[in-house]
Design an enzyme around this catalytic site. Structure first.
Site, PDB file in Angstrom:
ATOM      1  N   GLY A  33      -6.473   7.254  -6.492  1.00 25.56           N
ATOM      2  CA  GLY A  33      -7.660   6.658  -5.885  1.00 25.56           C
ATOM      3  C   GLY A  33      -8.735   7.678  -5.568  1.00 25.56           C
ATOM      4  N   LEU A  35     -11.771   7.283  -6.506  1.00 26.95           N
ATOM      5  CA  LEU A  35     -12.133   7.377  -7.925  1.00 26.95           C
ATOM      6  C   LEU A  35     -13.510   7.992  -8.142  1.00 26.95           C
ATOM      7  CD1 LEU A  35     -10.787   3.913  -9.180  1.00 26.95           C
ATOM      8  CD2 LEU A  35      -9.599   6.113  -9.087  1.00 26.95           C
ATOM      9  N   HIS A  36     -13.606   8.800  -9.199  1.00 25.87           N
ATOM     10  CA  HIS A  36     -14.882   9.418  -9.585  1.00 25.87           C
ATOM     11  C   HIS A  36     -15.029   9.293 -11.110  1.00 25.87           C
ATOM     12  CE1 HIS A  36     -12.275  12.669 -10.859  1.00 25.87           C
ATOM     13  NE2 HIS A  36     -11.833  12.844  -9.622  1.00 25.87           N
ATOM     14  N   GLY A  38     -14.407  11.215 -13.453  1.00 28.89           N
ATOM     15  CA  GLY A  38     -13.258  11.698 -14.229  1.00 28.89           C
ATOM     16  C   GLY A  38     -12.269  10.568 -14.465  1.00 28.89           C
ATOM     17  N   HIS A  39     -11.965   9.825 -13.395  1.00 32.01           N
ATOM     18  CA  HIS A  39     -11.060   8.682 -13.536  1.00 32.01           C
ATOM     19  C   HIS A  39     -11.673   7.620 -14.463  1.00 32.01           C
ATOM     20  CE1 HIS A  39      -9.930  10.196  -9.355  1.00 32.01           C
ATOM     21  NE2 HIS A  39      -8.783  10.231  -9.969  1.00 32.01           N
ATOM     22  N   GLY A 149      -5.681  13.217 -17.408  1.00 31.16           N
ATOM     23  CA  GLY A 149      -6.799  14.145 -17.568  1.00 31.16           C
ATOM     24  C   GLY A 149      -6.326  15.577 -17.784  1.00 31.16           C
ATOM     25  N   ARG A 189     -10.742  15.874  -4.192  1.00 31.21           N
ATOM     26  CA  ARG A 189     -10.737  16.856  -3.104  1.00 31.21           C
ATOM     27  C   ARG A 189     -12.078  17.564  -2.924  1.00 31.21           C
ATOM     28  NH1 ARG A 189      -5.305  18.217  -1.374  1.00 31.21           N
ATOM     29  NH2 ARG A 189      -3.765  17.369  -2.782  1.00 31.21           N
TER      30      ARG A 189
HETATM   31  P1  AMP Z   1      -5.638  11.973  -9.322  1.00 29.54           P
HETATM   32  O1  AMP Z   1      -6.213  10.716  -8.788  1.00 29.54           O
HETATM   33  O2  AMP Z   1      -6.365  13.206  -8.866  1.00 29.54           O
HETATM   34  O3  AMP Z   1      -4.148  12.074  -9.176  1.00 29.54           O
HETATM   35  O4  AMP Z   1      -5.894  11.947 -10.888  1.00 29.54           O
HETATM   36  C1  AMP Z   1      -5.519  10.853 -11.679  1.00 29.54           C
HETATM   37  C2  AMP Z   1      -5.770  11.182 -13.119  1.00 29.54           C
HETATM   38  O5  AMP Z   1      -7.153  11.484 -13.307  1.00 29.54           O
HETATM   39  C3  AMP Z   1      -4.991  12.435 -13.602  1.00 29.54           C
HETATM   40  O6  AMP Z   1      -4.548  12.207 -14.935  1.00 29.54           O
HETATM   41  C4  AMP Z   1      -6.041  13.510 -13.555  1.00 29.54           C
HETATM   42  O7  AMP Z   1      -5.804  14.572 -14.452  1.00 29.54           O
HETATM   43  C5  AMP Z   1      -7.279  12.720 -13.957  1.00 29.54           C
HETATM   44  N1  AMP Z   1      -8.498  13.417 -13.515  1.00 29.54           N
HETATM   45  C6  AMP Z   1      -8.782  13.846 -12.259  1.00 29.54           C
HETATM   46  N2  AMP Z   1      -9.975  14.491 -12.246  1.00 29.54           N
HETATM   47  C7  AMP Z   1     -10.432  14.474 -13.521  1.00 29.54           C
HETATM   48  C8  AMP Z   1     -11.605  14.985 -14.163  1.00 29.54           C
HETATM   49  N3  AMP Z   1     -12.547  15.648 -13.500  1.00 29.54           N
HETATM   50  N4  AMP Z   1     -11.747  14.777 -15.487  1.00 29.54           N
HETATM   51  C9  AMP Z   1     -10.789  14.104 -16.204  1.00 29.54           C
HETATM   52  N5  AMP Z   1      -9.676  13.595 -15.656  1.00 29.54           N
HETATM   53  C10 AMP Z   1      -9.487  13.777 -14.342  1.00 29.54           C
END
Ligand code: AMP
Length: 290
Positions: A33, A35-36, A38-39, A149, A189
């Site tokens: 969650g 979310l940005h 990247g997600h 990611g 973060r």
């Molecule tokens: P998280 O919510 O941080 O656990 O990330 C969930 C998924 O989003 C993981 O596969 C991460 O590698 C991917 N992710 C997080 N930040 C980015 C980003 N800046 N660009 C691409 N994928 C991302």
């Protein structure tokens, strides 16, 4: 399209079963969650490679080493759901802790080798927590593809390893890191950073890009690492957990170019915030940029 929001494993399985009856393919995107973009890039990739897209949102307690870090992690479920409307998400799986880890839960998935370096050393138990939740999510939803990611590069290699080792019938697709205009990798973060820290943060990516270019141009690994280390500290980072050149599949740190596929990975603290990043060593664009 308004996604269906489900909170139980049964409801998730019912939706997937009905899609399977229609011969539709399924993509799973696990997230914690906050979310940005990247997600969102992962979701868009999901819409390209499957007929139905599931996004899971679960702040996984067993991958946090400290309770403070877990409690501090941003949670914004309503905003997240709104961000997933009209971008091709069909289902959002938002389980509670009790659903994922009932009181008698006793199993841990542990990957060795690839998980033994870097964050595996600095964050004991972290990758086993990640491997456990990803295995659960994959078995609960049995997708055709799971999308991750490159931002969490070591995590990606660990997940590929466990899927191969446990014969889980899913294809892994990875998506390049989405960055802010100044190069900082987007991360949930990043919201912890003060204005001053946010201004300094892009130095991390700049330093590893220069380091990768130097290595591609033939500079000794130690020398290239020492320069990047100084650049990161000069920018105001207080501690560097690691800054290494690794084999990009096994993640083993290298001191000389004995592998064709190399990656520079870094984890460093800017105030109270730990940032990670990585970049490939591209042999074909070895012009050193200063
Ligand atoms: P998280 O919510 O941080 O656990 O990330 C969930 C998924 O989003 C993981 O596969 C991460 O590698 C991917 N992710 C997080 N930040 C980015 C980003 N800046 N660009 C691409 N994928 C991302």
């Amino acid at each position: 399209m308004i996604p269906l929001v489900v909170r139980t494993v049964n409801a998730l399985k019912m939706a997937v079963t009905s899609w399977r009856q229609e011969n539709l393919t399924v993509a799973l995107i696990p997230t914690m969650g906050a979310l940005h973009e990247g997600h969102i890039a992962l979701v868009k990739e999901g819409t390209r490679c499957a007929n139905r897209v599931i996004v899971s949102i679960f702040v996984n307690p067993v991958q946090f080493e400290s309770r403070d870090d877990l409690l501090r992690y941003p949670r914004q479920e309503s905003e997240d759901i709104i961000k997933l409307v009209n971008i091709g998400t069909h289902l959002i799986f938002v389980p509670t802790e009790q659903v994922m880890y009932p009181t008698d839960f006793s199993t841990r998935v542990t990957v060795s080798g690839v998980a033994d370096y870097l964050c595996g050393v600095c964050r004991p138990g972290h990758f086993s927590g990640v491997a456990t939740i990803v295995t659960k999510l994959l078995l609960q939803s049995l997708p055709d593809v799971a999308i991750f990611g490159e931002k969490d590069y070591q995590q990606l290699q660990i997940i590929k390893r466990l899927i191969t080792d446990l014969d889980i019938p899913v294809r892994v697709i990875s998506v390049p890191t989405v960055r802010a205009e100044d190069g900082l990798a987007l991360s949930s973060r990043n919201s912890y950073l003060s204005t001053d820290e946010r201004r300094r943060a892009p130095a991390l990516y700049q330093a590893i890009c220069k380091m990768a270019a130097k290595i591609a141009a033939g500079t000794d690994f130690n020398a290239a690492t020492a320069i990047a280390r100084q650049q990161i500290l000069d920018a105001g980072f207080n501690t560097i957990d690691y800054l290494v050149v690794c084999d990009s599949t096994t993640m083993s740190p290298l001191i000389e170019p004995c592998s064709k596929s190399l990656r520079v990975l870094v984890a460093a603290w800017l105030g109270q915030t730990r940032l990670i990043d990585n970049t490939p060593v591209s042999w074909f664009s070895s012009e050193e940029k200063e």
